[in-house]
Design a protein around this motif. Structure first.
Motif, PDB file in Angstrom:
ATOM      1  N   UNK A 166       0.974  -0.978  -0.074  1.00 29.97           N
ATOM      2  CA  UNK A 166      -0.141  -0.371   0.072  1.00 29.97           C
ATOM      3  C   UNK A 166       0.653   1.426  -0.029  1.00 29.97           C
ATOM      4  N   UNK A 167       1.880   1.823   0.863  1.00 23.76           N
ATOM      5  CA  UNK A 167       2.879   2.171   0.912  1.00 23.76           C
ATOM      6  C   UNK A 167       3.394   2.880  -0.547  1.00 23.76           C
ATOM      7  N   UNK A 168       3.941   1.438  -1.348  1.00 27.03           N
ATOM      8  CA  UNK A 168       5.131   1.700  -2.451  1.00 27.03           C
ATOM      9  C   UNK A 168       3.970   2.177  -3.229  1.00 27.03           C
ATOM     10  N   UNK A 169       2.396   1.665  -2.739  1.00 30.70           N
ATOM     11  CA  UNK A 169       1.418   1.933  -4.358  1.00 30.70           C
ATOM     12  C   UNK A 169       1.304   3.598  -4.376  1.00 30.70           C
ATOM     13  N   UNK A 170       0.862   4.249  -2.959  1.00 31.13           N
ATOM     14  CA  UNK A 170       0.166   5.157  -2.875  1.00 31.13           C
ATOM     15  C   UNK A 170       1.192   6.262  -2.454  1.00 31.13           C
ATOM     16  N   UNK A 171       2.295   6.333  -2.230  1.00 30.74           N
ATOM     17  CA  UNK A 171       3.410   7.311  -1.857  1.00 30.74           C
ATOM     18  C   UNK A 171       4.239   7.016  -2.207  1.00 30.74           C
ATOM     19  N   UNK A 172       5.217   5.753  -2.744  1.00 27.00           N
ATOM     20  CA  UNK A 172       6.606   5.442  -3.445  1.00 27.00           C
ATOM     21  C   UNK A 172       7.817   5.543  -2.329  1.00 27.00           C
ATOM     22  N   UNK A 173       7.042   5.899  -1.501  1.00 27.54           N
ATOM     23  CA  UNK A 173       8.237   5.931  -0.107  1.00 27.54           C
ATOM     24  C   UNK A 173       8.743   4.625   1.053  1.00 27.54           C
ATOM     25  N   UNK A 174      10.421   4.994   0.665  1.00 28.89           N
ATOM     26  CA  UNK A 174      11.352   3.885   0.942  1.00 28.89           C
ATOM     27  C   UNK A 174      12.073   4.616   1.740  1.00 28.89           C
ATOM     28  N   UNK A 175      11.839   4.393   2.563  1.00 22.21           N
ATOM     29  CA  UNK A 175      13.068   5.316   3.644  1.00 22.21           C
ATOM     30  C   UNK A 175      13.529   3.702   4.874  1.00 22.21           C
ATOM     31  N   UNK A 176      13.205   4.033   6.237  1.00 19.62           N
ATOM     32  CA  UNK A 176      14.201   2.699   7.134  1.00 19.62           C
ATOM     33  C   UNK A 176      12.741   2.632   8.088  1.00 19.62           C
ATOM     34  N   UNK A 177      11.436   2.716   7.502  1.00 15.32           N
ATOM     35  CA  UNK A 177      10.414   2.409   7.978  1.00 15.32           C
ATOM     36  C   UNK A 177      10.447   0.899   6.864  1.00 15.32           C
ATOM     37  N   UNK A 178      11.076   1.074   5.992  1.00 15.08           N
ATOM     38  CA  UNK A 178      10.232  -0.453   5.215  1.00 15.08           C
ATOM     39  C   UNK A 178      11.837  -1.545   5.386  1.00 15.08           C
ATOM     40  N   UNK A 179      11.130  -2.184   6.000  1.00 11.62           N
ATOM     41  CA  UNK A 179      12.668  -3.547   6.086  1.00 11.62           C
ATOM     42  C   UNK A 179      14.071  -3.750   4.973  1.00 11.62           C
ATOM     43  N   UNK A 180      13.312  -3.835   3.646  1.00  6.82           N
ATOM     44  CA  UNK A 180      14.438  -3.824   2.761  1.00  6.82           C
ATOM     45  C   UNK A 180      15.435  -2.619   2.321  1.00  6.82           C
ATOM     46  N   UNK A 181      14.792  -0.941   2.331  1.00 11.39           N
ATOM     47  CA  UNK A 181      15.972  -0.424   3.054  1.00 11.39           C
ATOM     48  C   UNK A 181      16.549  -0.403   4.402  1.00 11.39           C
ATOM     49  N   UNK A 182      16.102  -0.862   5.446  1.00 13.11           N
ATOM     50  CA  UNK A 182      16.583  -0.660   7.093  1.00 13.11           C
ATOM     51  C   UNK A 182      17.897  -1.239   6.482  1.00 13.11           C
TER      52      UNK A 182
END
Length: 386
Positions: A362-378
């Protein structure tokens, strides 16, 4: 959830029954609003289908649509400005305080059945296309508001803009918006160019709303184990077209996945190769082993799949991606693999992990946000958003 695929299917069903309806579409927003540009609802004599956000604003649009439906025969259109700032004066305070411009126009069985059929067909097949509607004719009094046409992107040579003879450059802009699936309100200037409209000032030029056909977003769950079951339920609840894949019929079956739209029992690579993956696909690998995940992700990356994700520990994910990269998959594609998959909510049970996965989608679809809240970025494996 009433996405555009369901809206157009319902529009076609309504017209086939001989019922006219009013279509309310959000064409512009300012400030915080409950729905985005392109949200729409059908208003009929017997009620509504879809939503533009609920609350007093939607109720007012519904009332205006019913008046238009009752008083204007089979033709008519109206632009309504919905002021949501007054919601703060209500006993139950909402979270929105912006403005929405909502275009309401009438659809009739005699006139609009052919275009509704094209729209429903395109949405059902995820075919590229758009509805182009005249929201405001400006000084072009010969073009009524509500005039519309279907832009078929499968016909590369087509330049049918319906009621308006558009210059090649303007049509190219509409085609670009169609391909990008970005609903946009545009104004035609005197030089034949189009530019986005953010404020609907009076006495402007011809205003057109480009409403791309975005079919059902597809959630493809590869692996039919414990996480897949709640993931399927959540995906169906959110309006995704859900496909479940496994090579074991004892796992991938209708009894275990009653909410799935499609169940495929095949070897993983063969199943993925048989699907036409595109930018509207969200594929998640939750198989029973890292060798299967490697096979799944590699096959998905060979197609233009919009979202590819994989569960697993950071070490397991890193090793898997390195092997995939060594097999010839471009490194820039690997940086877009959502792995480890999910957002950091501390999920442990299959249900909690499924919620974490859906939250990232949902976050990727709606905002495109990727930060430390995303496990892959972390973990340092997924590219951070700029």
């Amino acid at each position: 959830m009433s996405g555009s695929d369901q809206i157009w299917a319902e529009a076609l069903r309504t017209l086939k029954r001989g019922q006219p309806f009013a279509l309310a579409t959000v064409v512009n927003v300012r400030g915080s609003t409950p729905r985005e540009v392109g949200a729409k609802m059908i208003v009929r004599a017997d009620g509504q289908f879809g939503t533009i956000g609920g609350g007093c604003g939607e109720a007012e649009v519904f009332r205006k649509a019913r008046v238009l439906l009752e008083e204007s025969g089979d033709r008519g259109a109206r632009l309504a400005e919905v002021d949501l700032t007054g919601d703060f004066d209500q006993p139950e305070i909402g979270t929105c305080g912006g403005m929405m411009d909502v275009f309401v126009d009438l659809w009739s069985p005699a006139r609009d059945l052919p275009i509704a059929r094209k729209l429903a067909d395109a949405a059902g097949r995820n075919a590229p296309g758009a509805l182009l509607t005249v929201v405001d004719p400006g000084s072009r009094s010969e073009i009524p508001a509500g005039s519309r046409t279907f832009i078929d992107r499968r016909d590369a040579g087509a330049r049918d803009a319906g009621p308006i003879d558009l210059p090649a450059a303007a049509f190219a802009q509409i085609a670009e918006r169609t391909d990008d699936a970005i609903p946009t309100l545009l104004e035609l200037d005197g030089a034949g160019g189009l530019h986005p409209v953010t404020h609907l000032e009076p006495k402007g030029g011809v205003r057109l709303f480009v409403d791309p056909i975005v079919g059902a977003q597809r959630l493809i769950i590869v692996g039919a184990g414990h996480i897949a079951a709640p993931l399927c339920v959540l995906g169906a609840m959110l309006g995704f077209h859900v496909t479940v894949i496994d090579d074991r019929a004892s796992f991938a079956n209708r009894e275990r996945f009653p909410d799935a739209d499609e169940i495929i029992v095949k070897p993983f690579k063969a199943a993925i190769d048989s699907l036409a993956l595109d930018g509207h696909c969200y594929l998640v690998s939750v198989t029973r082993g890292h060798s299967f995940d490697e096979e799944v992700v590699r096959a998905a990356l060979m197609q233009p799949c919009g979202f590819v994700g994989m569960i697993g520990s950071r070490r397991r994910v890193k090793a898997t991606l390195e092997r995939i990269g060594g097999s010839g998959v471009p490194m820039e594609r690997l940086g877009d693999v959502h792995a480890p998959l999910g957002v950091a909510i501390g999920g442990e049970t299959p249900e909690e992990i499924a919620i974490s996965i859906i939250a990232e989608i949902i976050r990727e679809r709606r905002t495109g946000e990727r930060d430390d809240f995303t496990l892959g970025v972390r973990s340092g494996l997924l590219k951070r958003s700029k």
